[in-house]
Design an enzyme around this catalytic site. Structure first.
Site, PDB file in Angstrom:
ATOM      1  N   ALA A 264     -19.001  -8.464 -44.827  1.00 63.19           N
ATOM      2  CA  ALA A 264     -19.666  -7.166 -44.667  1.00 63.19           C
ATOM      3  C   ALA A 264     -21.134  -7.388 -44.313  1.00 63.19           C
ATOM      4  O   ALA A 264     -21.716  -8.427 -44.612  1.00 63.19           O
ATOM      5  CB  ALA A 264     -19.558  -6.374 -45.964  1.00 63.19           C
ATOM      6  N   CYS A 272     -19.920  -7.714 -25.778  1.00 58.98           N
ATOM      7  CA  CYS A 272     -18.477  -7.500 -25.626  1.00 58.98           C
ATOM      8  C   CYS A 272     -17.882  -6.437 -26.548  1.00 58.98           C
ATOM      9  O   CYS A 272     -17.386  -5.427 -26.073  1.00 58.98           O
ATOM     10  CB  CYS A 272     -17.723  -8.809 -25.818  1.00 58.98           C
ATOM     11  SG  CYS A 272     -18.047  -9.971 -24.489  1.00 58.98           S
TER      12      CYS A 272
END
Length: 448
Positions: A264, A272
């Protein structure tokens, strides 16, 4: 069978890596770019970006270096490329269209239009760029109509799966090779190109055009989903007083879930993932399948929300008032470590938001400083991490470079105004920093 000769059209990040790797695999390679400065750089064995191991690989094959194979040359001449190549790899950029989600196909279209008139004998044109599904069909029809060789100028689609920071390794030892083909000849040619990695055990997946075009975007959508999933869990951990790093460790032991991409933090960026999931949504809409991908909208918004939450965490760490006149040190500018790429970088975005709210922000990154300065010239920049932290009221760790994990918290504590560190990547050792007298806080880990 005569040795195949390979051309690579577009020598940016993908193209430069692919061209050098093809030469490494033993092929004669000719790279083309429309930007003469780029060609001059590559001919000197240098790349326009930072990618570990790539400059060394180039110098092994570009003429003029001691012990070089001389197999890799560059040009700006389309006629030379047409005459030289048996296999032409298209590696040009497909950015997000300005002001919309869709993908900008103009570079791919113009490359195919420039190449087609020079295809006078049988050749295989292989798309590697990430394109909206349906593009290959259209380009194959264009080639058949405009190339002097007609049907013998055949198209195939072979998506790239490079990870920035590991691009050389991923090209020479891919974890899979996917080829979308329409004939046995095209499949045979690509098996010849990739004979070495296939012999080493890389799986070779043969598909039709649409499937090959969908593989890259669906893989990226899955990875984006995984990152946003754990970031959503971080929000719940914040609210419930849990520790998202321990949560991720516990669910990661389930091999159906796996541990990768479950860290996280301030979310994903780069050239991309954000662009690909937005283009995927746009294309699904055009195909009438937009309902299938509405969840990606939420994935995108969870991701963008992380950046704002990091800014809020910094504000709270400073007592909850305005940033005006407060000094904020930011460690990291690139979207990920081992790269100099700052495209859509969460780290720079957070730095920029705090700066716009009146904070005095000083940034340090091991490789991304020049690119960051171009994007955000108004931020402060420091030559070292220590210089960035000097006088800071709060320190933000926003890109997980190894250099930052190896910093000495005591030495940094000597120069910081306040020993408060916010770990936006959950990558530092809380105990180590606390031992040196720092207040350590990370996203989704109020109790860590």
């Amino acid at each position: 069978m005569a040795a195949l000769r390979i051309t690579v059209i577009g020598t940016g990040y993908l193209g430069a890596t692919h061209a050098a790797a093809m030469a490494e695999l033993g092929f004669e390679v000719l790279g083309l770019d429309v930007v003469p400065e780029k060609i001059a750089l590559l001919e000197r064995g240098e790349t326009p970006m930072y990618e570990p191991g790539l400059d060394e690989l180039l110098r092994r094959h570009v003429p003029g270096f001691e012990g070089s194979s001389g197999r890799l040359r560059f040009t700006t001449d389309w006629a030379e490329v047409g005459a030289f190549g048996d296999v032409h790899f298209l590696c040009v950029n497909t950015p997000q269209k300005h002001g919309e989600y869709a993908c900008d196909m103009s570079y791919v279209d113009s490359a195919v239009a420039s190449l087609a008139p020079h295809l006078t004998r049988p050749a295989l044109i292989v798309g590697k760029s990430t394109v909206p599904v349906g593009s290959a069909d259209r380009l194959a029809a264009y080639l058949a109509a405009h190339a002097p060789a007609g049907e013998d100028a055949e198209l195939a689609w072979n998506p790239e799966f490079l990870r920035e920071g590991f691009a050389v390794e991923d090209t020479l030892h891919p974890d899979r090779i996917v080829v979308g083909v329409r004939s046995e000849r095209a499949e045979r040619t690509l098996r010849q190109v990739y004979a070495t990695p296939v012999a080493e055990g890389s799986p070779f997946v043969v598909t039709d055009f649409p499937t090959a075009e969908l593989v890259k975007t669906s893989a990226n959508s899955f990875l984006a989903t995984k990152i946003s999933f754990i970031n959503a869990m971080a929000e719940v951990c914040e609210a419930a007083g849990g520790d998202v790093a321990k949560l991720a460790e516990a669910i990661g032991y389930d091999d159906r879930i796996g541990r990768k991409f479950l860290r996280a933090g301030i979310g994903f960026g780069g050239g991309c993932l954000p662009k690909d999931i937005r283009a995927f949504m746009a294309r699904a809409g055009e195909l009438g399948a937009d309902q299938a991908l509405t969840f990606l909208r939420e994935i995108d918004s969870i991701n963008m929300r992380q950046r704002g939450q990091m800014v809020e965490l910094a504000r709270q760490a400073l007592g909850g008032g305005p940033f005006l006149g407060r000094r904020v040190a930011v460690l990291g500018a690139t979207f990920k470590p081992d790269s100099d790429d700052v495209r859509d970088s969460p780290a720079l975005n957070v730095a920029g938001q705090i700066h716009l709210q009146g904070g005095q922000v000083t940034v340090y990154d091991p490789k991304g400083m020049d690119n960051a300065r171009r994007v955000f010239p108004t931020l402060g920049y420091a030559p070292t991490a220590l210089d960035a932290v000097r006088g800071a009221d709060v320190v933000l760790h926003l890109t997980e470079w190894r250099e930052f994990r190896e910093l000495d918290p005591a030495a940094l504590g000597e120069v910081a105004k306040a020993r408060v560190i916010l770990d936006g990547r959950n990558a530092l050792d809380p105990e180590l920093w606390r031992k040196a007298g720092w207040t350590y806080r990370a996203m989704g880990r109020p109790t860590a």
